[in-house]
Write an enzyme that holds these catalytic residues in place. Sequence first.
Site, mmCIF file in Angstrom:
data_model
loop_
_atom_site.group_PDB
_atom_site.id
_atom_site.type_symbol
_atom_site.label_atom_id
_atom_site.label_comp_id
_atom_site.label_asym_id
_atom_site.label_seq_id
_atom_site.Cartn_x
_atom_site.Cartn_y
_atom_site.Cartn_z
ATOM 1 N N ALA A 13 1.027 -0.965 0.264
ATOM 2 C CA ALA A 13 0.031 -0.048 0.113
ATOM 3 C C ALA A 13 0.882 1.066 -0.077
ATOM 4 C CB ALA A 13 -0.848 -0.101 1.376
ATOM 5 N N SER A 40 8.313 -3.203 -0.541
ATOM 6 C CA SER A 40 7.694 -3.344 -1.731
ATOM 7 C C SER A 40 8.336 -5.089 -1.957
ATOM 8 C CB SER A 40 8.038 -2.379 -3.040
ATOM 9 O OG SER A 40 7.253 -2.726 -4.052
ATOM 10 N N CYS A 44 3.630 -12.853 -0.454
ATOM 11 C CA CYS A 44 2.624 -14.119 -1.180
ATOM 12 C C CYS A 44 3.665 -15.039 -1.789
ATOM 13 C CB CYS A 44 1.838 -13.596 -2.010
ATOM 14 S SG CYS A 44 0.768 -12.261 -1.581
ATOM 15 N N ALA A 321 -3.171 -8.686 -0.788
ATOM 16 C CA ALA A 321 -1.945 -7.824 -1.639
ATOM 17 C C ALA A 321 -2.739 -6.826 -2.646
ATOM 18 C CB ALA A 321 -0.900 -8.716 -2.425
#
Lengths: 474, 474
Positions: A13, A40, A44, A321
Amino acid sequence: MSETFVIVGGDAAGMSAASKAKRDDPNLEVVVFERGEWVSYGACGLPYYVKGEIQSLESLVSVTPESFREERDIDLRTGHEVVAIDPDERTVTAESDAAAVVQSYDHLLVATGAEAVVPPIEGTDLDGVYTLGSMSDGNELREYVARARSSASFQQPDRGPACRHLEDCVGRVAVVGGGYIGIEMAEALAANDFEVTLFQRGDRLLAGFSEATSEHVIDHLREQGVDVRLQAEVQKLSGSRDAVDAVVTATARIPVEMVLLGTGVSPRTELAADAGIERGPTGAIATDAYRETNVPDVYAAGDCAEATHVVTGKPTYVPLALTANRHGRAVGQTVTGTPTEGGGVAGTAAVKAFDAEAARTGIVDHERARAAGFEPVTETITAKSRAGYYPEGSDVTVTLTADRETSRLLGASLVSEYGEGAVHRSHAIVAALEEDATVFDLENYDLAYAPPFNTTWDPVLVAAKVLGGQLRGK
Amino acid sequence: MSETFVIVGGDAAGMSAASKAKRDDPNLEVVVFERGEWVSYGACGLPYYVKGEIQSLESLVSVTPESFREERDIDLRTGHEVVAIDPDERTVTAESDAAAVVQSYDHLLVATGAEAVVPPIEGTDLDGVYTLGSMSDGNELREYVARARSSASFQQPDRGPACRHLEDCVGRVAVVGGGYIGIEMAEALAANDFEVTLFQRGDRLLAGFSEATSEHVIDHLREQGVDVRLQAEVQKLSGSRDAVDAVVTATARIPVEMVLLGTGVSPRTELAADAGIERGPTGAIATDAYRETNVPDVYAAGDCAEATHVVTGKPTYVPLALTANRHGRAVGQTVTGTPTEGGGVAGTAAVKAFDAEAARTGIVDHERARAAGFEPVTETITAKSRAGYYPEGSDVTVTLTADRETSRLLGASLVSEYGEGAVHRSHAIVAALEEDATVFDLENYDLAYAPPFNTTWDPVLVAAKVLGGQLRGK
């Protein structure tokens, strides 16, 4: 005098907001405080790093700190933890090893993310107990895998009778929790020849998916050698010499040398709460449609914040995500003069489980649907992923739920063999949910058909036909 | 006294209508006249039968004539050609080898299908010139493949210099037309070690798909050894001793021993037209939203009929299997007392081309969009089919078109490696088109994400972001 946009947290985000804001208004000062060193990154992907399919942790990083700083001209300060927000003064205080800094802002984004939930049981602080949320967690787990596999006692594939001494337990591991982290980690560990026992509190895996999907995945995990234990709430982790040596439930004591806790995440909200930023009914930070909190010019997005559910219209907490990226980006647009909502969430999720794939979206669970004021009706069908006469392919099982009175689609859960399209097929249902479509609308969608890809009526359409028939009373 | 529902044509639309009507009203008399012997077969599977991936023609039949008769109690009369419809008397006249019968109806469905277009050039009646529309076409082509391959002159894989005598040409074949039949047959023939030259009139394959998709497929076919000739309109087929021996264009004469014409299909409408049933602007039978023609109680569905385009709202002719099934089924519901529209068409199509897959939906072509009153804007992006760090995967190229003024989505064209989801991803865009969604709606869809299935922003969302940016002027 240019404005300053300050962001707390440098993951999906935060960095989406930073990048978008700077792109749309190069004169804006954009300052990001990140307490860790990684920004960043694709958390996952961590199970696949542990599994060994991804060779370097760096490859999970989509943009490096250097290129944020140099190419995107973002003032990214890693190793800086924000310890206070002062909305009256419009400042944040950040601490690094070196010093504390006070930074003023015109717009502030709280993107503090979520942290793995550690269940309130005995033994979670023992050595050999892991969670998987951060890059360092990924590193530790990969190191554990390498260490265990190089041990002389690591026998594969058949380890013989249950271990009595800790040395006998090398290669025996427990996964606690049957959500997607638990399942992905079961795959990662089993692929490395560990003997995996998965403990699940209730009688289903993958909460929020349908019973049919859960059953399919349970059967498949067992076929793959995972010892899936349902109705097996973990009461404590026992240990000897500070290291975990067994998982204890009401009925069994399973010796293991490692435990992975995949028991969910909770939003990091303390910093915000201390500054008077309100939390919503889910416990995550409450925002309006533009991600603005109750405090003017303070936004919240990503895994620390709520979002609006596209089916219920109510606040929900689904830390994933895509939402973090989308809402971060929307805030970046909003603070640079283009107010952007960024949309709701449908609770869509996808998971690969060994050679199976599953997806879910919307509301499938009847209790939850009733709580939201619907009268749920569900059908589950199984059809072929390709034309019956076409080589290969698998079954696709689709569960579809709608509201009896309005025929509005509420949700779906799908499962197929990996590569046979349960996940990509869910895209059509997400779109239908986003557009408040009915089952009868979906039934008539002119979806693509050719024998290598589906039956003439794609399994999604077959499910809509059957559910439509039930709603019509036929 | 029960009513009688008569159906002309026993393929997808006809048998879907028959089955649904009989299921919803077991007292209805359902009579189907089919001039051939095959009913309810998957013509879309024929290329794979010719290729050899499907072993028996029977496996393309989803329901046999016997089970229609015995299990579904449908009065199916194969070998019966309907030669006249008398709307005043409400009868049809059907001829078989044995006799002519006059059958009265209360409801009539014309489901006469389409036939392969044979271009108006010299030589199409030569031996060795084929079309692919019917089961017997499939049989003939498979026999040709077997015969050619068993010939002593069938050299593979390198046939040496161009053939001068017909015997030298064994194994050299031409496909005329670069639509999906042409491409699927190029694959089927190349897989059997034929040397395939594909002739296409314009400079693109796959009319209606985007230029980017066409280029990708052209490159891929060439990599696979197909000699793709663009701007190569066939002027005539030359022959010797009644057998085709070459394809002649304005600039070349290519010796071949077989020609497959994949030059489209046209609706079979003569029977209907003779009875005063009107055709629409496309030349196919015109109907209302319930598939009823201008003649009361006479319906038309499937490849002989028009449908309404979901984007333009205008009549269109897209003869494909799903529409035939859906509209046939809707007519079956309508004639049994549940008026059912059955929906429009988006012109959605999918094709496998060797190891690539492509799909299209809606309107991508700018000229066509302008003709429908839109101001088209298009973006094409290429993204990864799985997370960048996840093993395997391919590029997915997505072309997305929208209307500048309203931001409404108009259409899309996608291409990827086979199995990497271009086709199933098109489902989301079909749903968006059906629901009149804008690019900004699509951009915010909460699509499923996990590293084995896509990037955080699925390629479809990446395309929406980029096109949205263009529409916002950013």
